[in-house]
Design a protein around this motif. Sequence first.
Motif: not given
Length: 405
Positions: A78-88, A104-111, A151-155, A169-171
């Motif tokens: 999912i992190a890679l998908i987020i990075l790809g979405l930002l490229e898109r 997807l980032a909200e899902w990552l926060m839940e995981q 990386r994905a959340l920070a980006a 991401a910092t935490d």
Amino acid sequence: MSIYPDAGILADTLMKQCGASDYAGYDPFDGLNSALFRRLRLSSVPFAQIAWLQFHKRSRFNFRPLVGVPPLRNPKGIALIILGLLERERRVHDDWNVAEAMRLAEWLMEQRSERKTWKHNAWGYHFDWAARAFFVPRGTPNAITTCYVARALAALGQHTGDTRFVDAATDAGLFLDSLYRNDGDYYAYIPGESAFVHNANLWTAATVGEAASRLGSEALMRRALKAARRSGDLQREDGAWRYGTRDHHGFVDGFHTGYNLEALTVLQRAACTDEFAGRIELGMNYYRTTFILPDGTVKYYDDNVWPLDTHSVAQALITLINVGASKADHDLASRIYKRAIETLYLPRHQRFMYQRGRFSANKVNYIRWTQAWAFYALGMLSNLTKKTDATLEMAVSPGEDNESY
């Protein structure tokens, strides 16, 4: 007409395919999620977990549906998908990409792994993970997954201005710093384990370094640099790194080498230093000459072309674009893309296969290992091509005071 599809169009095709299952799928290492394996209680048999996992990883037929392995989301995927979405989003500017990335980032926060245990934000895999060096229960955080999610959340946070994601991401960098081992001046891959693996050490150093930069923490930055120097000192004279320091870690492969070089580049930027420039240059020279053949084929190992691997191709594109960054590197990236279309792309299925061996191919569809990586890397390549085309167009466009037109 060219047989090679536009990289951006192909990235969009991969995104739609991954999105059709809401980014859930299989993983090369998810065999231990098998309901059948649990019912048979095979985990009590010595080495049964590793054997079962490797069977599913290596099999050209996907037995997972038959043995009760469910398709699931993987936090790193999912992190890679987020990075790809930002490229898109940089390419098409339609805002949907950011909205999807936010979802997807909200899902990552839940995981996130259990904070009561780990104190800080951290992520692991959604399956039990058995290796020769250790056994890791599902949900246990590990360095690489946490680094890529951070990386994905920070980006995403930097792109949107949503400080929640940057703060998360910092935490995560504070969790990663807890993996520092004073007995060797390196970051461990898994909490409580002593295995020294260079890509985990260097990516952790880079992510801790970025956290240190945001927090203004000299102590964090000192540890990040010290850990990176430890791996730097173990770089061979030819520019290569073994996978790690244990006896069975003696192999040298392409995508882990690419990880190391990219991580050192990120750390240098965070620390505002060029301390590792020589290491990076030496490693890039080795990477180009060892892992990439003249026709654009990406080798898996330093001493063996096979298997051709989509993950290796994706990291090669990322390494050449982000680390090498010369015109020759960009031209080489285009050659790699075309060769990957010839050898690994499945037009009927509109996706990439997992691996191709000398005599057979493994066409199992893995989102985290294959399609997510390809989506991210092809997005970068498409933006690079778009930027290059725009620069060339500006260079040849007639101007009011250009007397040659």
